[in-house]
Design a protein around this motif. Structure first.
Motif, PDB file in Angstrom:
ATOM      1  N   PRO A  19       0.901  -1.088  -0.196  1.00  0.00           N
ATOM      2  CA  PRO A  19       0.094  -0.224   0.164  1.00  0.00           C
ATOM      3  C   PRO A  19       0.888   1.490  -0.643  1.00  0.00           C
ATOM      4  CG  PRO A  19      -0.478  -1.550   1.461  1.00  0.00           C
ATOM      5  CD  PRO A  19       0.066  -1.887   0.922  1.00  0.00           C
ATOM      6  N   ASP A  20       2.040   1.198   0.742  1.00  0.00           N
ATOM      7  CA  ASP A  20       2.972   2.414   0.761  1.00  0.00           C
ATOM      8  C   ASP A  20       3.562   2.628  -0.919  1.00  0.00           C
ATOM      9  OD1 ASP A  20       2.429   2.406   3.630  1.00  0.00           O
ATOM     10  OD2 ASP A  20       3.982   1.741   4.425  1.00  0.00           O
ATOM     11  N   LEU A  21       4.026   1.807  -1.795  1.00  0.00           N
ATOM     12  CA  LEU A  21       4.659   1.990  -2.803  1.00  0.00           C
ATOM     13  C   LEU A  21       2.980   2.302  -3.324  1.00  0.00           C
ATOM     14  CD1 LEU A  21       6.466   2.550  -4.686  1.00  0.00           C
ATOM     15  CD2 LEU A  21       6.231  -0.123  -5.253  1.00  0.00           C
ATOM     16  N   SER A  22       2.299   1.897  -3.651  1.00  0.00           N
ATOM     17  CA  SER A  22       0.938   2.394  -4.524  1.00  0.00           C
ATOM     18  C   SER A  22       0.495   3.926  -4.047  1.00  0.00           C
ATOM     19  CB  SER A  22       0.015   0.937  -4.222  1.00  0.00           C
ATOM     20  OG  SER A  22       0.132  -0.588  -4.635  1.00  0.00           O
ATOM     21  N   GLU A  23       0.324   3.731  -3.361  1.00  0.00           N
ATOM     22  CA  GLU A  23      -0.332   5.554  -3.106  1.00  0.00           C
ATOM     23  C   GLU A  23       0.595   6.390  -3.466  1.00  0.00           C
ATOM     24  OE1 GLU A  23      -2.737   7.472   0.917  1.00  0.00           O
ATOM     25  OE2 GLU A  23      -1.678   5.473   1.220  1.00  0.00           O
ATOM     26  N   LEU A  24       1.845   6.117  -3.010  1.00  0.00           N
ATOM     27  CA  LEU A  24       3.119   7.067  -3.538  1.00  0.00           C
ATOM     28  C   LEU A  24       3.250   7.040  -5.185  1.00  0.00           C
ATOM     29  CD1 LEU A  24       5.762   8.798  -3.008  1.00  0.00           C
ATOM     30  CD2 LEU A  24       7.058   6.833  -3.187  1.00  0.00           C
ATOM     31  N   ARG A  25       2.252   5.801  -5.625  1.00  0.00           N
ATOM     32  CA  ARG A  25       2.493   6.165  -7.238  1.00  0.00           C
ATOM     33  C   ARG A  25       1.902   7.016  -8.058  1.00  0.00           C
ATOM     34  NH1 ARG A  25       4.976  -0.415  -7.980  1.00  0.00           N
ATOM     35  NH2 ARG A  25       3.476   0.051 -10.390  1.00  0.00           N
ATOM     36  N   ILE A  26       1.095   7.094  -7.261  1.00  0.00           N
ATOM     37  CA  ILE A  26      -0.993   7.790  -7.660  1.00  0.00           C
ATOM     38  C   ILE A  26      -0.445   9.024  -8.277  1.00  0.00           C
ATOM     39  CG2 ILE A  26      -3.233   8.213  -7.101  1.00  0.00           C
ATOM     40  CD1 ILE A  26      -2.989   5.335  -5.877  1.00  0.00           C
TER      41      ILE A  26
END
Length: 396
Positions: A235-242
């Motif tokens: 989730p941390d990476l997924s959110e940053l990539r948005i």
């Protein structure tokens, strides 16, 4: 008469590797067209490139443009502690360019008549004589040779090796540039003639000067950096990539599109973690962006009359500063194999592939080890010769 006079080649991907390939193929006698997926001229987002011999070879051997007009240089490699003190310094000369400067120079040599923007290749078929590439626009192009230089998300790689998937490294790179003239006098003086590192637990930053749009002089130069920070997968990476439009980035989040809260946190962390000089550069960046650091390597680089090169074949972490050099080395080796094969394209690709696969494997193993030392094991030691730049090995 050249063995390839009258032969046709299509290069998929119009970045630095694709343009180098196109220029070399044209010199062999091919009629070459380059197809770039983006609808507008590429800009590279201001990224810096460490210039290694393979990268520069076109300009040192065959171009009327001069390398010194495209580059900056420094005489030292130095490591800065968190109080700006120099903990290690050695005399080592490196040259640098900006992605945009180098791209425009290559495109200037190739020209725009056979350079096609807005053409996204989506598939191909081939027989013993020709390759036909399909584009999402509905266009189809047939050629005697097709080279996929279409980057880390390569369509060609997906066809030649469907199992070659992107693997996240466990960390990202914050990237950006700042005009040197906007930095404080103390910071300019400390950084101007060096490639500089600050190494802290589970992280490090690299900084060096590159040409600006106006040239290579002190009033035009930019200070370029990459700051590696761990972000757990999930989730941390997924959110940053948005990005701000709600679109997830696969390999990067572009300038002006990184969510403001992440930029704010990054600037606060820079002041807390880095040397003051490095922190000043990072916090002065108007539009930093994020590179998601990933690895991928195809087990094949050739099939029939189709070749993969550069990041399309192997995308390696930036720690050896060898990604652009690898693309250029692939292109020069391909040119040599084609010349030796005297018109037999299939034989040339078969002869070319093994050494380039081996080079890819060695480079990827080395940069993975370098990244793990910095980001996870905390064994990146200032001055360690095994950490030097180089495509063929440390310092090579």
């Amino acid at each position: 008469m050249n063995a390839y006079d009258g032969a046709t080649a299509a290069v998929i991907g119009g970045s630095i590797g694709g343009l180098t390939t196109a220029l070399l193929l044209r010199d062999l006698g091919f009629s070459v067209d380059v197809f770039e997926r983006t609808p507008n001229a590429l800009d590279g987002r201001g990224s810096g490139i460490v210039l290694q011999p393979d990268t520069l070879r076109w300009f040192t051997e065959r171009s009327e443009q001069h390398p010194e007009d495209l580059s900056t240089s420094t005489d030292w490699v130095q490591y800065l502690d968190t109080d700006n003190s120099v903990v290690h310094r050695e005399r080592t000369r490196w040259s640098y360019t900006s992605w945009g400067t180098f791209y425009r120079a290559l495109l200037g040599d190739f020209g725009t008549d056979h350079y096609h923007l807005g053409e996204f290749a989506c598939g191909f078929d081939q027989d013993e004589r020709r390759v036909t590439v399909r584009f999402v626009s509905g266009r189809e192009v047939s050629a005697d040779l097709v080279v996929f230089a279409d980057g880390i998300t390569s369509v060609g790689r997906e066809r030649l090796d469907p199992a070659a998937a992107l693997r996240y490294s466990g960390y990202i790179g914050w990237r950006g540039t700042v005009p040197e003239r906007e930095l404080s006098e103390d910071t300019r003086e400390l950084l101007r003639n060096s490639i500089s590192y600050t190494v802290v637990p589970h992280s490090h930053i690299t900084l060096y000067p590159i040409p600006g749009d106006g040239g290579t002089g002190p009033q035009d130069r930019l200070m370029n950096y990459v700051w590696y920070r761990n972000v757990p997968e999930g989730p941390d990476l997924s959110e940053l990539r948005i990005d701000k439009r709600g679109i997830p980035g696969t390999v990067s989040v572009h300038p002006d599109q990184v969510q403001d809260r992440y930029v704010d946190e990054m600037r606060q962390a820079a002041r807390r973690m880095l040397s003051p000089a490095a922190a000043e550069v990072v916090t002065s960046t108007a539009t930093p962006y994020v590179q998601v650091v990933t690895d991928v390597r195809a087990s094949r680089m050739a099939e029939g009359r189709v070749a993969l090169l550069g990041d399309a074949a192997c995308a390696a972490r930036p720690h050896a500063a060898a990604g652009t050099a690898k693309a250029a080395a692939d292109a020069w080796a391909l040119s040599a194999a084609l010349e030796k094969a005297a018109g037999d394209i299939g034989a040339a690709l078969r002869a070319w592939e093994p050494a380039q696969l081996e080079l890819s494997a060695r480079l990827l193993d080395r940069v993975v080890a370098m990244g793990n030392r910095s980001q996870f094991a905390n064994t990146w030691t200032p001055g360690d010769p095994s950490l030097r730049f180089g495509l063929y090995g440390p310092g090579l």
